[in-house]
Write a protein that holds these residues in place. Structure first.
Motif, PDB file in Angstrom:
ATOM      1  N   HIS A 152      -3.658   0.200  -3.205  1.00 30.74           N
ATOM      2  CA  HIS A 152      -3.226  -0.851  -2.987  1.00 30.74           C
ATOM      3  C   HIS A 152      -2.727  -1.064  -4.521  1.00 30.74           C
ATOM      4  CE1 HIS A 152      -4.077  -4.681  -2.585  1.00 30.74           C
ATOM      5  NE2 HIS A 152      -4.067  -4.796  -1.917  1.00 30.74           N
ATOM      6  N   LYS A 170       1.146  -0.806  -0.021  1.00 25.91           N
ATOM      7  CA  LYS A 170      -0.050   0.144  -0.063  1.00 25.91           C
ATOM      8  C   LYS A 170       0.837   2.044   0.307  1.00 25.91           C
ATOM      9  CE  LYS A 170      -3.808  -2.099   2.680  1.00 25.91           C
ATOM     10  NZ  LYS A 170      -2.853  -3.497   2.983  1.00 25.91           N
ATOM     11  N   SER A 190      -9.360   2.436   1.519  1.00 24.14           N
ATOM     12  CA  SER A 190      -8.681   3.400   1.017  1.00 24.14           C
ATOM     13  C   SER A 190      -8.776   4.195   1.370  1.00 24.14           C
ATOM     14  CB  SER A 190      -8.860   3.010  -0.649  1.00 24.14           C
ATOM     15  OG  SER A 190      -9.617   3.656  -0.893  1.00 24.14           O
TER      16      SER A 190
END
Length: 500
Positions: free
Chosen positions: A481, A142, A471
């Motif tokens: 991601h 991430k 997110s």
């Protein structure tokens, strides 16, 4: 301008999915993550949040960096321009990046339009101690920081998808890219650029048959997701003034009505505070039957993760943990609530001192910034007019009540999916994720999509993106991601290869 196009290049009939994902993965890991790390560090806030954007130069920097990177890829047949227009008063509009890539498919007259934006939301609070909006960090796949997922990655992913086509000599239609710097402010600068690019004597957009918009979300990270609808938005500042200056609350309260209580009364005209339902019938619309059917299928895939993915507040009591609750725990209703139901959010407030500075003073005014999400089929301009009249007319106690609109953006309902497009999406999802394509409405707003659907009514719309569970675009700890972004990029390349 890059190298000229050689029409005689050999062409394979099908894009090899495994080779595509390998090439795209190498590009992301070897280059794009680094580019986005640099991008996140630049506070390129949208003009609605940075009135001095031109003087600060941050939007110019991220646009120029993206343009330099695209040119450095030396894609055959690519031409790029940063276009700059001015308003009637001579002040600059936010610039756009536009690129064109010649078709390699003989006889093709179709254009693929790829869209993204480089402007960002403001910082917000609540970031993890080791994170921040302008301090990128790559951790466990991430990439954290403001704007990487919304939507700085789009131009880089678009070019990587084109490179995958080129590397396998797969014939493709003409491709153009439009990257703006005003989306987070409602794209108010974009329409003049579209008009200029579609000038009758020099139509540079061409006959658009497919739009690839990488500014949307995903229901999970396990398959490709196509956005089927977007809500519209009406926003502005509602201000209630009852005094010209603050006065002693002990002296005045009970005689001078509180501006906050008047604010509550005014908002009660708009929203049922017990249920959150907006009261004006004109702000609602009937959900099309096909969207209900798609939502039912998506609800079966995602289940209670539809609402569990949000960072609910909780407290511990006697060893047990209780969490705050959503408006509904029914997966189908949850999907419809966040995509086809009008809702009101208060996103900012003014007229309040900080808690440590709050003395016994009856405040002269209360101001709220309102964000009203509208169903996809409700006209935003009309809603803004109705909203202003509803809030301002017949003010309690003859207080001064004003609603200063920031404008509106009408939502979007996707056109019918053609057989080739549906098959291409499903094949791309199966090849890259091992699962079929999912269909999901989104609660956010992308003003461009309604413009494009009106301008190109026959075009298919591949609206997708990396904004999956947690997110948290616009909020703290936003992340991209990367493993999902790699596969999405490969899927985009495969769909473009299938354009008839």
């Amino acid at each position: 301008m890059n190298a000229p196009l050689h029409r005689e290049m050999p062409a394979s009939a099908v894009l090899d999915a495994e080779r595509t994902l390998q090439a795209v993965t190498a590009k992301w890991d070897g280059d794009i993550v680094r580019q986005l790390t640099d991008y996140i560090a630049i506070p390129a806030k949208s003009p609605g949040f940075d009135a001095d954007w031109s003087a600060h130069g941050y939007l110019e920097t991220v646009l120029r960096n993206a343009a330099d990177w695209v040119l450095a890829q030396k894609i055959e047949g690519l031409r790029l321009e940063i276009i700059r227009l001015s308003r009637p008063d001579g002040t600059p509009r936010t610039p756009v990046l536009f690129f064109e890539i010649d078709a390699t498919r003989a006889g093709s007259e179709t254009t693929v339009l790829m869209y993204g934006h480089l402007d960002k939301q403001p910082e917000f609070s609540g970031w993890r101690n080791d994170l921040g909006p302008w301090t990128p960090k790559y951790e466990d796949g991430k990439l954290y920081g403001r704007g990487g997922a919304d939507d700085g990655y789009a131009v880089y992913a678009s070019i990587a998808a084109v490179q995958a086509l080129k590397s396998q000599n797969v014939p493709h239609p003409r491709i153009v890219g439009l990257i703006e710097t005003c989306e987070e402010s409602g794209s108010y600068d974009l329409l003049p650029y579209i008009d200029a690019l579609r000038a009758p004597d020099n139509n540079r957009l061409g006959d658009v048959g497919l739009v690839v918009c990488l500014d949307s979300g995903a229901g999970n990270y396990d398959q490709l997701w196509l956005t089927t609808s977007l809500r519209g938005m009406a926003s502005g500042t509602l201000k209630v003034e009852i005094l010209t200056e603050g006065v002693h609350s002990g002296d005045a309260s009970g005689l001078v009505p509180s501006s906050f209580r008047i604010m509550r009364q005014v908002l009660d005209r708009l929203e049922d505070s017990a249920t959150g339902r907006l009261l004006p019938a004109s702000f609602h619309c009937e959900v099309p039957a096909d969207r209900v059917a798609q939502a039912r299928a998506t609800a079966a895939i995602l289940g209670d993760e539809i609402y569990k993915r949000f960072p609910w507040a909780h407290y511990d009591c006697g060893g047990s943990t209780a969490f705050a609750l959503p408006t509904t725990t029914d997966p189908l209703q949850a999907l419809l609530n966040r995509t086809w139901t009008p809702t009101l959010s208060v996103t900012g407030a003014e007229g309040f001192p900080a808690l440590q500075d709050a003395g016994n003073v009856l405040r002269p005014y209360t101001a709220f910034k309102l964000s009203l999400r509208l169903p996809p089929l409700v006209d935003a301009a009309q809603a803004v007019q109705e909203l202003k009249a509803l809030l301002e007319d017949n003010a309690p106690y003859q207080a001064r009540v004003t609603f200063a609109s920031n404008g509106g953006a009408t939502g979007w309902n996707a056109p019918a999916t053609s057989p080739w497009f549906e098959q291409a999406l499903n094949d791309a999802s199966l090849a890259n994720f091992g699962a079929p394509c999912g269909y999901i409405g989104q609660g956010g707003t992308i003003p461009l999509m309604n413009m494009l659907s009106q301008g190109f009514p026959k075009a298919q719309m591949m609206v997708c993106g990396v904004l999956g569970p947690k997110s948290n675009a616009h909020g703290p700890n936003e992340f991209l991601h990367v493993p999902f972004a790699r596969r999405l990029t490969a899927a985009v390349a495969q769909v473009i290869a299938r354009v008839p």
